[in-house]
Scaffold this motif. Structure first.
Motif, PDB file in Angstrom:
ATOM      1  N   LEU A  73       1.624  -1.245 -10.582  1.00  7.92           N
ATOM      2  CA  LEU A  73       1.224  -1.014  -9.200  1.00  7.92           C
ATOM      3  C   LEU A  73       0.901   0.445  -8.981  1.00  7.92           C
ATOM      4  O   LEU A  73       1.387   1.322  -9.695  1.00  7.92           O
ATOM      5  CB  LEU A  73       2.316  -1.475  -8.225  1.00  7.92           C
ATOM      6  N   GLU A  74       0.048   0.681  -8.014  1.00  5.42           N
ATOM      7  CA  GLU A  74      -0.299   2.032  -7.578  1.00  5.42           C
ATOM      8  C   GLU A  74       0.475   2.287  -6.293  1.00  5.42           C
ATOM      9  O   GLU A  74       0.422   1.484  -5.369  1.00  5.42           O
ATOM     10  CB  GLU A  74      -1.803   2.140  -7.290  1.00  5.42           C
ATOM     11  N   THR A  75       1.206   3.376  -6.239  1.00  4.55           N
ATOM     12  CA  THR A  75       1.992   3.684  -5.059  1.00  4.55           C
ATOM     13  C   THR A  75       1.699   5.088  -4.570  1.00  4.55           C
ATOM     14  O   THR A  75       1.323   5.961  -5.354  1.00  4.55           O
ATOM     15  CB  THR A  75       3.507   3.524  -5.339  1.00  4.55           C
ATOM     16  N   ASP A  89       3.418  -0.590  -2.640  1.00  3.73           N
ATOM     17  CA  ASP A  89       2.150  -0.170  -3.246  1.00  3.73           C
ATOM     18  C   ASP A  89       1.220   0.427  -2.192  1.00  3.73           C
ATOM     19  O   ASP A  89       1.571   0.526  -1.014  1.00  3.73           O
ATOM     20  CB  ASP A  89       1.496  -1.320  -4.023  1.00  3.73           C
ATOM     21  N   GLU A  90       0.027   0.825  -2.613  1.00  2.34           N
ATOM     22  CA  GLU A  90      -0.927   1.491  -1.719  1.00  2.34           C
ATOM     23  C   GLU A  90      -1.434   0.596  -0.607  1.00  2.34           C
ATOM     24  O   GLU A  90      -1.928   1.072   0.399  1.00  2.34           O
ATOM     25  CB  GLU A  90      -2.118   2.008  -2.531  1.00  2.34           C
ATOM     26  N   HIS A  91      -1.323  -0.716  -0.759  1.00  2.00           N
ATOM     27  CA  HIS A  91      -1.803  -1.665   0.249  1.00  2.00           C
ATOM     28  C   HIS A  91      -0.687  -2.103   1.188  1.00  2.00           C
ATOM     29  O   HIS A  91      -0.889  -2.984   2.013  1.00  2.00           O
ATOM     30  CB  HIS A  91      -2.414  -2.894  -0.424  1.00  2.00           C
ATOM     31  N   GLY A  92       0.495  -1.517   1.054  1.00  2.00           N
ATOM     32  CA  GLY A  92       1.614  -1.839   1.920  1.00  2.00           C
ATOM     33  C   GLY A  92       2.445  -3.030   1.470  1.00  2.00           C
ATOM     34  O   GLY A  92       3.371  -3.434   2.159  1.00  2.00           O
ATOM     35  N   ARG A  93       2.130  -3.586   0.297  1.00  2.00           N
ATOM     36  CA  ARG A  93       2.913  -4.715  -0.220  1.00  2.00           C
ATOM     37  C   ARG A  93       4.177  -4.186  -0.872  1.00  2.00           C
ATOM     38  O   ARG A  93       4.153  -3.165  -1.554  1.00  2.00           O
ATOM     39  CB  ARG A  93       2.100  -5.517  -1.226  1.00  2.00           C
ATOM     40  N   LYS A  94       5.275  -4.891  -0.661  1.00  2.00           N
ATOM     41  CA  LYS A  94       6.559  -4.483  -1.227  1.00  2.00           C
ATOM     42  C   LYS A  94       6.826  -5.276  -2.496  1.00  2.00           C
ATOM     43  O   LYS A  94       6.670  -6.488  -2.519  1.00  2.00           O
ATOM     44  CB  LYS A  94       7.670  -4.727  -0.217  1.00  2.00           C
TER      45      LYS A  94
END
Length: 75
Positions: free
Chosen positions: A16-18, A44-49
């Motif tokens: 993942l990209e964070t 992550d960068e899309h707000g997913r945990k």
């Protein structure tokens, strides 16, 4: 930042990209491994945990993300 998480008894790793700093990710991993937190929790960068049980962590690899190239120009 790119984070790769290896999970026990799973052939694929989680990538993942964070936007979190390396220090924040290291602290979250350390808390999970010392038993202070039952889960490793990263966003992550899309707000997913992403939640991984601490007792299933095999490894965590931290690295800088490579800039994405767009277009077909010569290098």
């Amino acid at each position: 930042m790119e984070v790769k998480i290896g999970v026990l008894h799973t052939p694929r790793e989680i990538v993942l990209e964070t936007g979190q700093s390396a220090e924040a990710v290291e602290q979250a991993v350390a808390e999970a491994l010392t038993g202070k937190a039952p889960l490793l929790s990263l966003v992550d960068e899309h707000g997913r945990k992403v939640l991984v049980p601490a007792d299933r962590l095999a490894y965590v690899e931290l690295g800088e993300a490579a800039p994405r190239k767009v277009g077909f120009g010569a290098l």
